[in-house]
Design an enzyme around this catalytic site. Structure first.
Site, mmCIF file in Angstrom:
data_model
loop_
_atom_site.group_PDB
_atom_site.id
_atom_site.type_symbol
_atom_site.label_atom_id
_atom_site.label_comp_id
_atom_site.label_asym_id
_atom_site.label_seq_id
_atom_site.Cartn_x
_atom_site.Cartn_y
_atom_site.Cartn_z
ATOM 1 N N TYR A 146 0.857 -1.182 0.000
ATOM 2 C CA TYR A 146 0.000 0.000 0.000
ATOM 3 C C TYR A 146 0.895 1.233 0.000
ATOM 4 O O TYR A 146 1.922 1.285 0.684
ATOM 5 C CB TYR A 146 -0.909 -0.046 1.227
ATOM 6 C CG TYR A 146 -1.549 1.266 1.580
ATOM 7 C CD1 TYR A 146 -2.421 1.896 0.682
ATOM 8 C CD2 TYR A 146 -1.284 1.889 2.795
ATOM 9 C CE1 TYR A 146 -2.999 3.112 0.999
ATOM 10 C CE2 TYR A 146 -1.863 3.095 3.118
ATOM 11 C CZ TYR A 146 -2.717 3.706 2.210
ATOM 12 O OH TYR A 146 -3.284 4.911 2.530
ATOM 13 N N ASP B 110 -0.047 -7.241 6.758
ATOM 14 C CA ASP B 110 -1.236 -6.429 6.511
ATOM 15 C C ASP B 110 -2.262 -7.338 5.842
ATOM 16 O O ASP B 110 -2.073 -7.773 4.702
ATOM 17 C CB ASP B 110 -0.878 -5.246 5.608
ATOM 18 C CG ASP B 110 -2.046 -4.298 5.378
ATOM 19 O OD1 ASP B 110 -3.211 -4.736 5.508
ATOM 20 O OD2 ASP B 110 -1.801 -3.133 5.040
ATOM 21 N N LYS C 62 -11.674 -0.423 5.577
ATOM 22 C CA LYS C 62 -12.030 -1.200 4.391
ATOM 23 C C LYS C 62 -13.089 -2.266 4.724
ATOM 24 O O LYS C 62 -14.196 -1.927 5.117
ATOM 25 C CB LYS C 62 -10.768 -1.802 3.786
ATOM 26 C CG LYS C 62 -9.585 -0.827 3.656
ATOM 27 C CD LYS C 62 -9.894 0.412 2.847
ATOM 28 C CE LYS C 62 -8.677 1.224 2.455
ATOM 29 N NZ LYS C 62 -7.882 1.806 3.530
#
Length: 393
Positions: free
Chosen positions: A107, A179, A204
């Site tokens: 990310y 993650d 999310k």
């Protein structure tokens, strides 16, 4: 109890009211008990839910209990954003002079933190090809304290071998962090493969409605206490209202993710057959180069997929991708992912200021790439939307 039941009933002991739905504890501080010792305990006990909001909140405690149960860890800590979870967890592990092994594809916020922030404080980071197990072994140094991974990776859906990394960390005495945002604990439980710490951007899938920001760190009680102590100093507290929204969203997590999994697989299969699409990256497709490993680690293949739009050259691929992007009606062109609504973004544009051309190339980001987050709309409408948008090329 099964997952769906746990999502409703775990952590209800933190709701000491008679309300069926946990209320919003909209307060920054709490009254002291008459017993001085009880007040001292509240002031010093990690994550105490009724002392001061920066220390804890009853709803935060309930959320943490649910997610820790899902991720099969001893404890969890809720923070204000996914980046707060990432940065606070990492800073609980490393000091100046330490070394981290990370992936090429992360990310973008995590990439900036790893490549720029940590270097300013004397922490060295080596980035490796996450699809090559040996690259993790080769990167180990005497001062390596952490292996930080993300699987499936954002945005290109590469898979990291969790069992290999977990075992490597145990053998070498190196902490491992993953993650797990893209997968969610419905689809993947990294603790089953020996990973020490699991992170989420709860903004999310866990929240699921694009109406909050939050982050979660899951791990052993000792590690969560270290992270909590860092968080007290850094101050990334989750607001009471966002905490309540997150608790509400978690109740339907399993239902949402299972519907999203089904929709994403059907859409990826349809796109793979369309001549306007050069490549579809989805872990549920047999064409994914790591499909076998994905099946081993993932119970479901998430709502995330990436496509590369066909064209005569890169310029033409970019133009065609923008045409599709501008003509989709159900799929909103917006950042984030994991909500009930379908979203689509152009990674090369979205992360243009964060990544150099060489960084984008290493991360697999091309001009014709679109990252898709599939929602819970009816699959017939989802496919029809892509069909009409592609016809505009």
């Amino acid at each position: 109890m099964q997952t769906e039941t746990n999502l409703i009933h775990i952590g209800t002991e933190f709701n000491k009211t008679k309300a069926v739905v946990t209320p919003i504890f909209q307060t920054s501080t709490y009254l002291a008990d008459e017993d001085p010792q009880e007040y001292i305990t509240a002031a010093t006990e990690p994550k105490h839910p009724e002392f001061y909001h920066r220390h804890g909140n009853p709803t935060n405690s309930q959320v943490a209990a649910i997610v820790a149960k899902l991720e099969k860890t001893e404890d969890a800590l809720v923070l204000a954003t996914g980046m707060a979870a990432i940065s606070t967890a990492v800073l609980a592990v490393v000091n100046a002079g330490d070394h981290i092994i990370a992936q090429n594809a992360h990310y973008s916020g995590a990439t900036l933190f790893l490549k720029e922030f940590l270097s300013d404080y004397g922490v060295e980071v080596t980035h490796v090809d996450q699809t090559n197990n040996q690259s993790f072994v080769d990167a180990i140094q005497p001062n390596t304290k952490l292996i930080y991974i993300e699987t499936p990776s954002n945005p290109n859906l590469d898979i990291t071998d969790l069992e290999f990394v977990g075992q490597l960390g145990k053998e070498r005495g190196i902490l491992t962090i993953v993650d797990n945002t893209f997968a969610s604990p419905i689809n993947q439980v990294p603790a089953d493969f020996g990973i020490d710490v699991i992170l989420h951007s709860a903004t999310k899938y866990l929240g699921g409605h694009s109406d909050l920001t939050a982050g979660i760190v899951c791990g052993s009680k000792d590690f969560i206490q270290k992270v909590w102590r860092r968080s007290i100093i850094l101050g990334a507290s989750l607001s009471p209202f966002d905490s309540w929204l997150l608790l509400r969203g978690l109740k339907t997590l399993s239902l949402r993710v299972n519907q999203i999994n089904s929709n994403a697989l059907a859409l990826s299969e349809w796109l793979e057959k369309n001549p306007a699409i050069k490549k579809v990256s989805y872990t549920g497709l047999k064409s994914h180069p790591q499909h076998g490993l994905a099946k081993k680690q993932l119970k479901g293949h998430t709502g995330m997929l990436c496509i590369e739009v066909a064209g005569k050259d890169e310029t033409d691929e970019f133009k065609n991708a923008q045409t599709i992007l501008n003509n989709l009606k159900l799929f909103a062109n917006a950042a984030s992912l994991g909500g009930v609504e379908s979203l689509v973004v152009h990674p090369a544009s979205m992360w243009g200021s964060h990544h150099s051309s060489s960084q984008k190339k290493v991360s697999g980001i091309t001009l014709g790439m679109l990252r898709i987050s599939v929602g819970i709309e009816h699959i017939d409408d989802i496919i029809a939307d892509w069909e009409q948008a592609i016809e505009k090329i």
